[in-house]
Write a protein that holds these residues in place. Structure first.
Motif, PDB file in Angstrom:
ATOM      1  N   SER A 266       0.833  -1.198   0.000  1.00  0.00           N
ATOM      2  CA  SER A 266       0.000   0.000   0.000  1.00  0.00           C
ATOM      3  C   SER A 266       0.875   1.258   0.000  1.00  0.00           C
ATOM      4  O   SER A 266       2.094   1.178   0.017  1.00  0.00           O
ATOM      5  CB  SER A 266      -0.909   0.000   1.232  1.00  0.00           C
ATOM      6  OG  SER A 266      -0.129   0.105   2.410  1.00  0.00           O
ATOM      7  N   GLU A 267       0.229   2.401  -0.005  1.00  0.00           N
ATOM      8  CA  GLU A 267       0.939   3.678   0.031  1.00  0.00           C
ATOM      9  C   GLU A 267       1.816   3.745   1.287  1.00  0.00           C
ATOM     10  O   GLU A 267       1.416   3.312   2.362  1.00  0.00           O
ATOM     11  CB  GLU A 267      -0.069   4.827   0.041  1.00  0.00           C
ATOM     12  CG  GLU A 267       0.532   6.191  -0.061  1.00  0.00           C
ATOM     13  CD  GLU A 267       1.043   6.513  -1.461  1.00  0.00           C
ATOM     14  OE1 GLU A 267       1.947   7.334  -1.563  1.00  0.00           O
ATOM     15  OE2 GLU A 267       0.546   5.936  -2.446  1.00  0.00           O
ATOM     16  N   ILE A 268       3.022   4.294   1.134  1.00  0.00           N
ATOM     17  CA  ILE A 268       3.954   4.433   2.256  1.00  0.00           C
ATOM     18  C   ILE A 268       4.060   5.901   2.641  1.00  0.00           C
ATOM     19  O   ILE A 268       4.135   6.785   1.788  1.00  0.00           O
ATOM     20  CB  ILE A 268       5.351   3.889   1.874  1.00  0.00           C
ATOM     21  CG1 ILE A 268       5.276   2.393   1.633  1.00  0.00           C
ATOM     22  CG2 ILE A 268       6.395   4.217   2.927  1.00  0.00           C
ATOM     23  CD1 ILE A 268       4.913   1.552   2.835  1.00  0.00           C
ATOM     24  N   VAL A 269       4.083   6.138   3.945  1.00  0.00           N
ATOM     25  CA  VAL A 269       4.251   7.482   4.491  1.00  0.00           C
ATOM     26  C   VAL A 269       5.581   7.502   5.244  1.00  0.00           C
ATOM     27  O   VAL A 269       5.883   6.578   6.005  1.00  0.00           O
ATOM     28  CB  VAL A 269       3.090   7.835   5.452  1.00  0.00           C
ATOM     29  CG1 VAL A 269       3.279   9.223   6.043  1.00  0.00           C
ATOM     30  CG2 VAL A 269       1.753   7.733   4.734  1.00  0.00           C
ATOM     31  N   VAL A 270       6.386   8.530   5.019  1.00  0.00           N
ATOM     32  CA  VAL A 270       7.660   8.682   5.721  1.00  0.00           C
ATOM     33  C   VAL A 270       7.407   9.489   6.985  1.00  0.00           C
ATOM     34  O   VAL A 270       6.731  10.523   6.951  1.00  0.00           O
ATOM     35  CB  VAL A 270       8.701   9.392   4.822  1.00  0.00           C
ATOM     36  CG1 VAL A 270       9.997   9.636   5.572  1.00  0.00           C
ATOM     37  CG2 VAL A 270       8.949   8.577   3.563  1.00  0.00           C
TER      38      VAL A 270
ATOM     39  N   PRO B  13      -5.837   3.171   6.298  1.00  0.00           N
ATOM     40  CA  PRO B  13      -6.813   2.725   5.297  1.00  0.00           C
ATOM     41  C   PRO B  13      -7.745   3.865   4.875  1.00  0.00           C
ATOM     42  O   PRO B  13      -8.303   4.568   5.709  1.00  0.00           O
ATOM     43  CB  PRO B  13      -7.599   1.626   6.024  1.00  0.00           C
ATOM     44  CG  PRO B  13      -6.681   1.153   7.100  1.00  0.00           C
ATOM     45  CD  PRO B  13      -5.888   2.366   7.510  1.00  0.00           C
ATOM     46  N   GLY B  14      -7.862   4.066   3.574  1.00  0.00           N
ATOM     47  CA  GLY B  14      -8.739   5.098   3.039  1.00  0.00           C
ATOM     48  C   GLY B  14      -8.198   6.509   3.128  1.00  0.00           C
ATOM     49  O   GLY B  14      -8.862   7.458   2.734  1.00  0.00           O
ATOM     50  N   ALA B  15      -7.000   6.681   3.653  1.00  0.00           N
ATOM     51  CA  ALA B  15      -6.404   8.012   3.803  1.00  0.00           C
ATOM     52  C   ALA B  15      -4.928   7.936   3.429  1.00  0.00           C
ATOM     53  O   ALA B  15      -4.071   7.781   4.295  1.00  0.00           O
ATOM     54  CB  ALA B  15      -6.580   8.512   5.230  1.00  0.00           C
ATOM     55  N   PRO B  16      -4.595   8.040   2.139  1.00  0.00           N
ATOM     56  CA  PRO B  16      -3.214   7.825   1.693  1.00  0.00           C
ATOM     57  C   PRO B  16      -2.183   8.806   2.238  1.00  0.00           C
ATOM     58  O   PRO B  16      -0.999   8.535   2.172  1.00  0.00           O
ATOM     59  CB  PRO B  16      -3.306   7.914   0.174  1.00  0.00           C
ATOM     60  CG  PRO B  16      -4.568   8.612  -0.115  1.00  0.00           C
ATOM     61  CD  PRO B  16      -5.494   8.340   1.039  1.00  0.00           C
ATOM     62  N   THR B  17      -2.612   9.930   2.808  1.00  0.00           N
ATOM     63  CA  THR B  17      -1.639  10.873   3.371  1.00  0.00           C
ATOM     64  C   THR B  17      -1.560  10.779   4.888  1.00  0.00           C
ATOM     65  O   THR B  17      -0.717  11.426   5.496  1.00  0.00           O
ATOM     66  CB  THR B  17      -1.984  12.321   2.974  1.00  0.00           C
ATOM     67  OG1 THR B  17      -3.289  12.633   3.443  1.00  0.00           O
ATOM     68  CG2 THR B  17      -1.902  12.508   1.468  1.00  0.00           C
ATOM     69  N   ALA B  18      -2.421   9.977   5.501  1.00  0.00           N
ATOM     70  CA  ALA B  18      -2.410   9.807   6.956  1.00  0.00           C
ATOM     71  C   ALA B  18      -1.605   8.564   7.319  1.00  0.00           C
ATOM     72  O   ALA B  18      -1.670   7.549   6.637  1.00  0.00           O
ATOM     73  CB  ALA B  18      -3.826   9.694   7.492  1.00  0.00           C
ATOM     74  N   THR B  19      -0.860   8.664   8.386  1.00  0.00           N
ATOM     75  CA  THR B  19      -0.016   7.559   8.820  1.00  0.00           C
ATOM     76  C   THR B  19      -0.811   6.520   9.588  1.00  0.00           C
ATOM     77  O   THR B  19      -1.639   6.859  10.427  1.00  0.00           O
ATOM     78  CB  THR B  19       1.101   8.105   9.732  1.00  0.00           C
ATOM     79  OG1 THR B  19       1.774   9.139   9.042  1.00  0.00           O
ATOM     80  CG2 THR B  19       2.081   7.037  10.110  1.00  0.00           C
ATOM     81  N   GLY B  20      -0.509   5.271   9.314  1.00  0.00           N
ATOM     82  CA  GLY B  20      -1.089   4.187  10.091  1.00  0.00           C
ATOM     83  C   GLY B  20      -0.518   4.196  11.500  1.00  0.00           C
ATOM     84  O   GLY B  20       0.376   4.987  11.818  1.00  0.00           O
TER      85      GLY B  20
ATOM     86  N   ALA C 211       6.555  13.362   7.268  1.00  0.00           N
ATOM     87  CA  ALA C 211       7.381  14.102   6.309  1.00  0.00           C
ATOM     88  C   ALA C 211       6.544  14.535   5.111  1.00  0.00           C
ATOM     89  O   ALA C 211       5.532  13.914   4.791  1.00  0.00           O
ATOM     90  CB  ALA C 211       8.525  13.213   5.836  1.00  0.00           C
ATOM     91  N   CYS C 212       6.985  15.565   4.439  1.00  0.00           N
ATOM     92  CA  CYS C 212       6.339  15.993   3.192  1.00  0.00           C
ATOM     93  C   CYS C 212       6.724  15.071   2.044  1.00  0.00           C
ATOM     94  O   CYS C 212       6.033  14.997   1.045  1.00  0.00           O
ATOM     95  CB  CYS C 212       6.752  17.427   2.856  1.00  0.00           C
ATOM     96  SG  CYS C 212       6.160  18.633   4.042  1.00  0.00           S
ATOM     97  N   TRP C 213       7.841  14.373   2.170  1.00  0.00           N
ATOM     98  CA  TRP C 213       8.358  13.469   1.143  1.00  0.00           C
ATOM     99  C   TRP C 213       7.421  12.283   0.969  1.00  0.00           C
ATOM    100  O   TRP C 213       7.068  11.607   1.928  1.00  0.00           O
ATOM    101  CB  TRP C 213       9.738  12.999   1.560  1.00  0.00           C
ATOM    102  CG  TRP C 213      10.400  12.043   0.631  1.00  0.00           C
ATOM    103  CD1 TRP C 213      10.343  10.679   0.693  1.00  0.00           C
ATOM    104  CD2 TRP C 213      11.224  12.354  -0.491  1.00  0.00           C
ATOM    105  NE1 TRP C 213      11.087  10.129  -0.303  1.00  0.00           N
ATOM    106  CE2 TRP C 213      11.644  11.130  -1.062  1.00  0.00           C
ATOM    107  CE3 TRP C 213      11.651  13.540  -1.064  1.00  0.00           C
ATOM    108  CZ2 TRP C 213      12.476  11.076  -2.171  1.00  0.00           C
ATOM    109  CZ3 TRP C 213      12.476  13.474  -2.165  1.00  0.00           C
ATOM    110  CH2 TRP C 213      12.879  12.262  -2.712  1.00  0.00           C
ATOM    111  N   LYS C 214       7.007  12.039  -0.244  1.00  0.00           N
ATOM    112  CA  LYS C 214       6.152  10.896  -0.576  1.00  0.00           C
ATOM    113  C   LYS C 214       6.922   9.991  -1.526  1.00  0.00           C
ATOM    114  O   LYS C 214       7.231  10.396  -2.650  1.00  0.00           O
ATOM    115  CB  LYS C 214       4.855  11.357  -1.254  1.00  0.00           C
ATOM    116  CG  LYS C 214       4.031  12.324  -0.431  1.00  0.00           C
ATOM    117  CD  LYS C 214       3.381  11.623   0.735  1.00  0.00           C
ATOM    118  CE  LYS C 214       2.521  12.576   1.515  1.00  0.00           C
ATOM    119  NZ  LYS C 214       2.891  12.742   2.866  1.00  0.00           N
ATOM    120  N   PRO C 215       7.271   8.777  -1.118  1.00  0.00           N
ATOM    121  CA  PRO C 215       8.021   7.884  -1.997  1.00  0.00           C
ATOM    122  C   PRO C 215       7.353   7.668  -3.353  1.00  0.00           C
ATOM    123  O   PRO C 215       8.030   7.584  -4.370  1.00  0.00           O
ATOM    124  CB  PRO C 215       8.090   6.574  -1.207  1.00  0.00           C
ATOM    125  CG  PRO C 215       7.933   6.985   0.214  1.00  0.00           C
ATOM    126  CD  PRO C 215       7.018   8.176   0.183  1.00  0.00           C
TER     127      PRO C 215
END
Length: 93
Positions: free
Chosen positions: A2-6, A40-47, A62-66
């Motif tokens: 899934s989407e990764i958040v730094v 889940p359902g929030a690609p910019t929010a961290t799990g 972080a603002c950085w999105k892989p």
């Protein structure tokens, strides 16, 4: 995957002196850079947990999105020296 958040694990605040407004400033340095799945359902929010299992509650996103930098490392280059080795191993797999 899934989407990764730094996220940044920060050191405790350190007083940096008095700012121009007369207030004492605080600076927090990045202790470790982690990767976490997006909520889940929030690609910019961290799990709730990083890939290495740490709680993300007190970490800074972080603002950085892989996903925005295909072919680049998953973390910002300026923090390469403090990347969590466990998160990095999962990201490399």
């Amino acid at each position: 995957m899934s989407e990764i958040v730094v996220v940044y694990e920060l050191d405790k605040p350190v007083a940096t002196g008095t700012s121009p407004g007369g207030r004492r400033g605080e600076e927090r340095t990045v202790r470790r850079v982690h990767a976490a799945p997006a909520a889940p359902g929030a690609p910019t929010a961290t799990g709730p947990r990083t890939l290495c299992g740490k709680d993300t509650f007190a970490m800074e996103t972080a603002c950085w999105k892989p996903s925005g930098h295909p072919g680049a490392p998953w973390c910002p280059a300026e923090y390469a020296s403090v990347v969590c080795p466990d998160c990095d191993a999962v990201m490399e797999a």
